[in-house]
Write an enzyme that holds these catalytic residues in place. Structure first.
Site, PDB file in Angstrom:
ATOM      1  N   ASP A 201     -75.666  86.601  -4.669  1.00 37.58           N
ATOM      2  CA  ASP A 201     -76.647  87.020  -5.663  1.00 37.58           C
ATOM      3  C   ASP A 201     -76.681  86.047  -6.839  1.00 37.58           C
ATOM      4  O   ASP A 201     -75.635  85.607  -7.317  1.00 37.58           O
ATOM      5  CB  ASP A 201     -76.220  88.416  -6.165  1.00 37.58           C
ATOM      6  CG  ASP A 201     -77.267  89.099  -6.997  1.00 37.58           C
ATOM      7  OD1 ASP A 201     -78.416  89.192  -6.540  1.00 37.58           O
ATOM      8  OD2 ASP A 201     -76.939  89.554  -8.110  1.00 37.58           O
ATOM      9  N   GLU A 243     -79.145  83.155  -3.060  1.00 34.39           N
ATOM     10  CA  GLU A 243     -80.359  83.525  -3.780  1.00 34.39           C
ATOM     11  C   GLU A 243     -80.461  82.579  -4.963  1.00 34.39           C
ATOM     12  O   GLU A 243     -79.720  82.708  -5.934  1.00 34.39           O
ATOM     13  CB  GLU A 243     -80.292  84.975  -4.285  1.00 34.39           C
ATOM     14  CG  GLU A 243     -81.600  85.405  -4.914  1.00 34.39           C
ATOM     15  CD  GLU A 243     -81.460  86.393  -6.069  1.00 34.39           C
ATOM     16  OE1 GLU A 243     -82.460  87.018  -6.419  1.00 34.39           O
ATOM     17  OE2 GLU A 243     -80.360  86.544  -6.636  1.00 34.39           O
TER      18      GLU A 243
END
Ligand code: GLC
Length: 553
Positions: A201, A243
């Site tokens: 993330d 990401e």
């Protein structure tokens, strides 16, 4: 090598345990429920599952606010259930990737609790503090309109703490060697429990310098190498899918010039221009984005997607392009989010037009990279704009026409099931579509099979082929004497495109691998390809049986 780099030709399915299948009837999806649906997923043909955060969490950002990295949130099950699940997935040849959220913790995490209480605590330096309010406290918010600052005063700590995201998500000081060691430990833990890697993330924020006096945060790319190195020692075939919504110029910093950092990254550049192409039927900017993101090391791979669990971020498009996408797919204020994106699911964005929706997925599956599907997309699920922020596209999976779409026996599911209207579970559900050979679900299964049988896409070199039409994209892949040509018509109107696959004699015959309507070149060596409005063709180039040709592997 070809079989080892499994992620090059994988089909990833992303889901949240919470809204997938509830086995114990408490309204919240759980690992037992998911385990019971593994055969459904295996039948669909996907080869990897990306699980959204499921660790213990107060759940204020859908699990992206972790309060214990080494546990399963009790609402979803236990660590034992988790291992049963990864084992079950493995038995079916499905790999499991999990979210790794280490840019920040929940403010309820014991580390933060101790850090705020005691300046002398060893956890104090795990977070980022400032006695004074930093001058840039009102800059750099990720959720503008909802989040008002990036520094918040904590009475107990008598200091401001830094949070790139919501104020209940204090940033970890990732420069601290103890924090770095803990990140590796978390990875090592889950690897041991059977996962094949992580969707990491917010990577640009994880590696950015943090602090009150940091004006222009530099990225510490070396960290990425240490993550990969660690993982490869522990389990050679495990990967990180980053990401990182960054500019193409920095892609190689993330992949690593020496092929030694992230194995995969989501291609946000292509994602945004793809939506522009769909909105405007102009493929040129998409071709440019493909070109700009062409360079990547041999073991690296792009993750491709249409919609995900967040808003469709249009921040990288030009002003004009962005307005075109908003006008086409999210004209109303309540369809938009954070001043930069659209929060709807794909099917309603494309007005439920079956041909257009299928063309969009076929296009995404045909681009250079590994396709990542979102749960419910395979049946064309819709959204519920009455829910706050991104929750509108996170409603429970629609399994059947039973109450609560067969998701739960409880009358109060964790998020409301979409009921009534064109996207209600009464119309859109797995059970009905399973019985209908022409359904989206059965079509998706065929698309997945076709993509898996075309390893050229994951491995090959590609080039965009001239079609003479702005609204038609033709892309050719070459790999080990095999070539394929994939053509998409993004326009509503049917079209005849003149295409020269560009490989002389071998290009005389195009074998249609989707519906069997082959094409023979004219005298000039060009093909006249007819495409319905929103039509597409997947061709294998040349007359030889492709299975024979593949025997050289
Ligand atoms: C990522 C996630 C998003 C989450 C945020 C904070 O952007 O995709 O859902 O809210 O990180 O962890």
């Amino acid at each position: 090598m070809i079989n080892d780099l499994w992620y090059k030709n994988s089909v990833v399915y992303c889901l949240s345990i919470e809204t997938f299948m509830d086995a114990n009837g408490d309204g919240v999806g759980d690992l037992h429920g998911l385990a019971r649906r593994l055969d459904y997923l295996a039948g669909l043909g996907i080869t990897a599952i990306w699980l959204m955060p499921f660790q213990t969490s107060p759940g204020r950002d859908d699990g992206y606010d972790v309060s214990d990295y080494y546990n399963v949130d009790p609402r979803y099950g236990t660590l034992g259930d988790f291992v049963e699940f990864t084992h079950g997935a493995k038995q079916r040849g499905i790999r499991v990737l999990i979210d790794l959220v280490v840019n920040h913790t929940s403010d309820q995490h014991p580390w933060f609790q101790e850090a705020r209480r005691d300046e002398g605590s060893r956890f104090r330096d795990w977070y980022v503090w400032s006695k004074q309010k930093p001058a840039n406290a009102n800059e750099g918010m990720v959720f503008p309109g909802v989040q008002t600052s990036t520094w918040t005063y904590d009475k107990e700590a008598k200091a401001y703490y830094f949070h790139r995201f919501y104020d209940f998500q204090p940033d970890l000081d990732t420069a601290n060697p103890h924090v770095q060691a803990e990140i590796l430990k978390i990875m090592g833990f889950w690897i041991q429990l059977g996962v094949s890697g992580f969707r990491m993330d917010a990577v640009p924020f994880v590696i950015a310098e943090k602090g009150a006096d940091v004006k222009k945060p530099r990225e510490r790319f070396e960290m990425l190498r240490s993550f990969r190195e660690f993982l490869q020692w522990r389990k050679g075939d495990s990967i990180i899918l980053a990401e990182a919504n960054v500019l193409p110029e920095t892609d190689m910093d993330y992949f690593g010039e020496d092929d030694d950092r992230m194995q995969m990254m989501f291609n946000f550049q292509v994602n945004q221009t793809l939506f522009y192409a769909l909105a405007s039927a102009n493929c040129r900017p998409l071709e440019k984005a493909l070109e700009a993101t062409r360079t990547r090391p041999e073991t690296a791979q792009w993750g491709l997607f249409l919609r995900n669990h967040d808003e469709l971020d249009l921040g990288r498009l030009s002003e004009g392009q962005r307005s075109a996408v908003f006008a086409a797919f999210g004209p109303d204020k309540d369809m938009q989010l954070y001043d930069r994106g659209i929060r709807r699911r794909l099917a309603p964005m494309l007005e439920g037009n079956g041909a257009r929706i299928r063309m969009a997925y076929s296009l995404m599956f045909s681009l250079p990279g590994t396709p990542v599907l979102r749960y419910g997309d395979e049946i064309g699920m819709g959204d519920d704009l009455s829910l706050a922020e991104r929750n509108c596209a996170r409603t429970p999976m629609q399994w059947s026409t039973e109450p609560q779409a067969g998701f739960t026996k409880s009358a109060t599911p964790i998020l409301p099931v979409i009921t009534g209207g064109a996207y209600g579970f009464e119309h859109i559900n797995v059970a009905d579509q399973r019985r209908n050979p022409d359904s989206m679900l059965n079509w998706m299964e065929r698309l997945i099979r076709m993509r898996k049988e075309a390893p050229e896409i994951g491995w090959g070199d590609y080039s965009c082929v001239e079609t003479g039409q702005q609204g038609v994209l033709a892309i050719r892949y070459d790999w080990r004497n095999n070539s394929i040509l994939i053509v998409h018509n993004l326009m509503r109107e049917p079209v005849e495109a003149e295409i020269d696959p560009g490989i002389g004699e071998n290009g005389q015959l195009l074998i249609d691998i989707a519906d069997g309507s082959n094409s023979k070149a004219g005298k000039d060596g060009k093909h006249c390809v007819f495409l319905e409005g929103f039509g597409y063709k997947w061709y294998r180039i040349g007359g030889l049986d492709y299975l024979l040709r593949r025997s050289d592997i």
